[in-house]
Design a protein around this motif. Sequence first.
Motif, PDB file in Angstrom:
ATOM      1  N   SER A  94     -52.011  15.066  25.302  1.00 34.67           N
ATOM      2  CA  SER A  94     -52.419  14.001  25.499  1.00 34.67           C
ATOM      3  C   SER A  94     -53.983  13.442  25.522  1.00 34.67           C
ATOM      4  O   SER A  94     -54.646  13.814  26.672  1.00 34.67           O
ATOM      5  N   GLU A 122     -44.002  11.896  20.130  1.00 29.21           N
ATOM      6  CA  GLU A 122     -45.253  12.436  20.482  1.00 29.21           C
ATOM      7  C   GLU A 122     -44.934  13.094  21.626  1.00 29.21           C
ATOM      8  O   GLU A 122     -45.589  14.561  22.035  1.00 29.21           O
ATOM      9  N   VAL A 151     -52.727  14.270  20.315  1.00 26.40           N
ATOM     10  CA  VAL A 151     -52.679  15.586  21.402  1.00 26.40           C
ATOM     11  C   VAL A 151     -53.876  16.349  20.647  1.00 26.40           C
ATOM     12  O   VAL A 151     -54.592  16.201  19.685  1.00 26.40           O
ATOM     13  N   SER A 164     -54.332   6.665  20.397  1.00 30.42           N
ATOM     14  CA  SER A 164     -53.766   8.146  21.183  1.00 30.42           C
ATOM     15  C   SER A 164     -53.435   8.781  20.506  1.00 30.42           C
ATOM     16  O   SER A 164     -52.841   9.007  19.075  1.00 30.42           O
TER      17      SER A 164
END
Length: 183
Positions: A50, A24, A59, A57
């Motif tokens: 993000s 990421e 994006v 988590s």
Amino acid sequence: MLLAHPDDPDKCIKITYTRNPDVEKQELKYYRRHQRRGISWEMLAKTYGSVENSAGSGVMFSLARDFDGSISRTLDSYLADDRLTPPATVLTELFSNFRSYMLRERIVVRELKPDNIVLQRLTPNQQRLILIDGLGNNQCLPIANYMSTFAKRVILRKWNTFEADLLKKFPDNNTVQRVIAGG
């Protein structure tokens, strides 16, 4: 996994499930590099950074929608069904435009796969391909990030691999076979 953004129907959140937590970060690094270069985002999903949410988590990206408001489907889903595959002339043009875009904007990818690309229907008779995943350079010496000549070589090599993979993945799709064979 993609989740629709709860407050914006034109954005989505990609939740990253990978053994390598740096993927990421690396992807966002490439997006920032392209933002600084001022590329055209016409065929690359734009990132908004993000985010944290209940699923983990992720994006945030632009979400490609078709002219009728539906979420654009992957190229993979179109090629997997002969009835949905665009005619050879259309598919040839889509591939040509997408390849030209990648070369012009120097969009280097880790891998080019039909499930990392969506076919956005802009009108009933006009479409375009949009890269939604796989951005980055997985070479040991990433000089393609800094030199146009090497970027173009890497892009063309990845494109040739993409076409070879399409021939293997869709051996019964006559349109794919004709388009890649050049006729």
